[in-house]
Design an enzyme around this catalytic site. Structure first.
Site, short mmCIF file in Angstrom:
data_model
loop_
_atom_site.label_atom_id
_atom_site.label_comp_id
_atom_site.label_asym_id
_atom_site.label_seq_id
_atom_site.Cartn_x
_atom_site.Cartn_y
_atom_site.Cartn_z
N HIS A 111 -9.72 -2.54 -1.26
CA HIS A 111 -9.71 -1.35 -0.40
C HIS A 111 -10.45 -1.63 0.91
CE1 HIS A 111 -9.34 2.80 0.67
NE2 HIS A 111 -10.64 3.02 0.63
N CYS B 232 -6.32 4.48 -3.66
CA CYS B 232 -6.44 3.06 -3.29
C CYS B 232 -7.66 2.36 -3.87
CB CYS B 232 -6.48 2.94 -1.77
SG CYS B 232 -5.00 3.57 -0.94
N ASP C 96 0.82 -1.21 0.00
CA ASP C 96 0.00 0.00 0.00
C ASP C 96 0.86 1.27 0.00
OD1 ASP C 96 -2.29 1.47 0.05
OD2 ASP C 96 -3.01 0.77 1.98
N ASP C 97 0.60 2.15 -0.96
CA ASP C 97 1.23 3.48 -0.99
C ASP C 97 2.75 3.45 -1.17
OD1 ASP C 97 -1.31 4.43 -0.52
OD2 ASP C 97 -0.77 5.70 1.17
N ASP D 74 -0.24 -0.37 -5.06
CA ASP D 74 -1.48 0.14 -5.66
C ASP D 74 -1.29 1.50 -6.33
OD1 ASP D 74 -1.18 1.44 -3.23
OD2 ASP D 74 -3.21 1.02 -2.51
N HIS D 75 -0.26 2.24 -5.96
CA HIS D 75 0.08 3.52 -6.62
C HIS D 75 1.33 4.06 -5.97
CE1 HIS D 75 -1.65 5.15 -3.00
NE2 HIS D 75 -2.80 4.55 -3.28
#
Length: 538
Positions: free
Chosen positions: A156, A101, A61-62, A347-348
């Site tokens: 999410h 997300c 995540d992130d 995710d990004h």
């Protein structure tokens, strides 16, 4: 036609068969022939009797591109991400399908882009309003004989597990799509505030232990599942959702000590303060609206927290790396390691002040660029890399191909098996990223072309301008490049309707979705109502 056929197929999809309810666990457009495509993997010796490979699926995540193998920020210490990179093929030009997300994860798991589903933002949660039961990657593998297990953040807000009570309360996963998905527990001595480590300090940081964070226990669960893989007849689909480096940036002090604040080097995009301050001068209004420099950037600058926040982010990456190392140790000890595909993705990305922005939700490379690593027995070669442009929509079709499963018709994205087999092979694919309605970025090996909902544009030559400072979109010499890349923008952009009529462009940027599915204007002066025009895939 493809979109119509997609919807027809979706409407005809069959409901998932019932599965066991998870219990808690407290222990510390290229598609290959599926028959031929899995032959090499099926020839590998295996403990499970299906002949199909196991899948170890690792969403993080992130996590931006501050990972060692990507070479973007040398001060970031990620020996275990790099250890995984050395085991297979790593992508240096991979990009998220969306830069926040909920839509990013919904797109990866469903195989369907945000522009097709209409799931554009975190405020569109739960994603289940857009994507019906039975279409998810895990559901497809479970329906084809896999044992599907997970813990941590997959979809999410999915840390709550997969009981029906969780689904009714949060709608975070479809329970019948999983065989086991226990809840994640938070063991911090004091529940952190969301902004701890970012714009404020966590008051009990020195009492935080490795096992305080839910990620530690997620890896424990996955270690157990990897050991059990050899005991089952069916192959394993295991998702290990690592939450860090998502906020709050609260991890044991020892990870902060790895990065003394007075030794931190400002990363790329910060080198020229004068350049950074004027960087938004050639950005169109919709781009500035996504960045919102008057929000986090102004606040962090006012508080003089730039170095504190960067230190926190680096420390939290180091903690994530620690858990990746534990997971790889478990994988190495697994009886099925020689018949297991590993896919790691974020995710990004994440801005840390570049282009006067913190966090995500832009179409610039800081928000879209992600680590993306594949280990495929008998196919990928250790320690290889490629700069071919890909996006995360490639995951669903590629995993189906490698596992000998049919690729569902609703799935968007390229099958990247040719790159896994030969990273130097000719590649004509692109990376497409969407951030909210009708805002898209298309990337090839050199250029990125951004077009916003109002038709305004950005174009960057990343060969000479890797930090995307100089917007070339208005220069006539680059018209052929824009024309070429524009062919890859989505044909379908799921819309929001107003009183039965199509909204004027821009109205879609100012909306709030209500629990009943209606969408109302955020502007109190307009007071108009919108109805979602999207047909939920089901």
């Amino acid at each position: 036609m493809k979109f119509i056929s997609t919807l027809l197929l979706a409407l005809l999809s069959v409901a998932m068969v019932a599965s066991t309810t998870a219990d808690d666990d407290d222990a510390p457009n290229m598609r290959g022939s599926t028959a031929a495509s899995s032959r090499r993997l099926q020839d590998e010796p295996t403990t499970n009797t299906s002949g199909r490979p196991n899948i170890l699926f690792i969403p993080v995540d992130d996590l931006n591109n501050w990972v060692g193998y990507m070479g973007v920020n040398p001060q970031s210490k990620t020996p275990n991400f790099d250890r995984l990179s050395a085991m297979g093929l790593s992508f240096t030009n991979a990009h998220a399908s969306s830069t926040i997300c909920n839509p990013s994860r919904a797109a990866v798991w469903s195989g369907t882009r945000p522009s097709t589903t209409g799931c554009y933002d975190n405020r569109d949660h739960p994603w289940t309003r857009y994507i019906g039961e039975g279409l998810g990657l895990n559901a497809h593998f479970k329906n084809n004989g896999y044992y599907a297990a997970a813990r941590g953040k997959t979809y999410h807000s999915s840390q709550g597990g997969n009981s029906w009570a969780d689904f009714e309360r949060k709608a975070t996963v479809y329970p019948k799509e999983w065989d086991k998905y226990p809840e994640v527990k938070n063991l911090f001595p004091l529940k952190p505030h969301y902004l701890d480590g970012f714009t404020q300090d966590y008051p009990m940081m020195k009492k935080v232990e490795d096992k305080s964070d839910p990620d530690y226990h997620t890896v424990n669960f996955c270690e157990e599942q990897l050991q059990k893989a050899g005991e089952r007849d069916e192959p394993l689909f295991l998702a290990c959702g690592i939450v860090k480096p998502h906020l709050p940036w609260v991890v044991p002090q020892k990870y902060y000590d790895m990065y003394p604040k007075d030794e931190i080097i400002m990363p790329g995009g910060f080198a020229d303060e004068k350049q950074r301050r004027k960087d938004l001068n050639d950005i169109p209004e919709p781009g500035i609206d996504l960045a919102k420099p008057e929000n986090e950037f102004a606040n962090v600058t006012k508080l003089n927290r730039e170095l504190d926040a960067i230190q926190s982010y680096l420390a939290t990456i180091a903690y994530a790396d620690y858990n990746i190392g534990r997971l790889l140790d478990a994988f190495e000890a697994s009886p099925e390691k020689d018949n297991t595909i590993i896919v790691l993705w974020s995710d990004h990305g994440y801005h840390l002040g570049q282009k006067q922005h913190w966090k995500k939700q832009t179409l610039w490379q800081e928000a879209s660029s992600v680590p993306f690593i594949w280990v495929v027995p008998g196919i990928t070669k250790p320690g290889t890399t490629t700069h071919a442009p890909v996006d995360l929509q490639s995951i669903y079709p590629t995993l189906c191909d490698l596992s000998g499963l049919p690729i569902p018709e609703h799935v968007d994205g390229d099958n990247i098996r040719p790159l896994l087999e030969n990273p130097d092979s000719e590649w004509v694919g692109i990376a497409l990223t969407t951030m909210r309605y009708k805002n898209h970025a298309v990337r090839d090996e050199r250029y990125v072309y951004i077009r916003y909902w109002d038709g305004s544009e950005e174009l960057y030559d990343t060969k000479f301008d890797p930090h995307e400072f100089d917007n070339l979109a208005k220069k006539d010499a680059y018209e052929p490049i824009k024309e070429r890349l524009s062919k890859h923008f989505p044909v379908v952009n799921m819309k929001i309707w107003y009183d039965g009529q199509t909204c004027t462009d821009g109205d879609d940027q100012h909306m709030k979705r209500c629990p009943d599915g209606t969408v109302v204007a955020r502007d109190p002066n307009r007071g108009c109502k919108y109805i979602s025009h999207g047909l939920k895939l089901s």
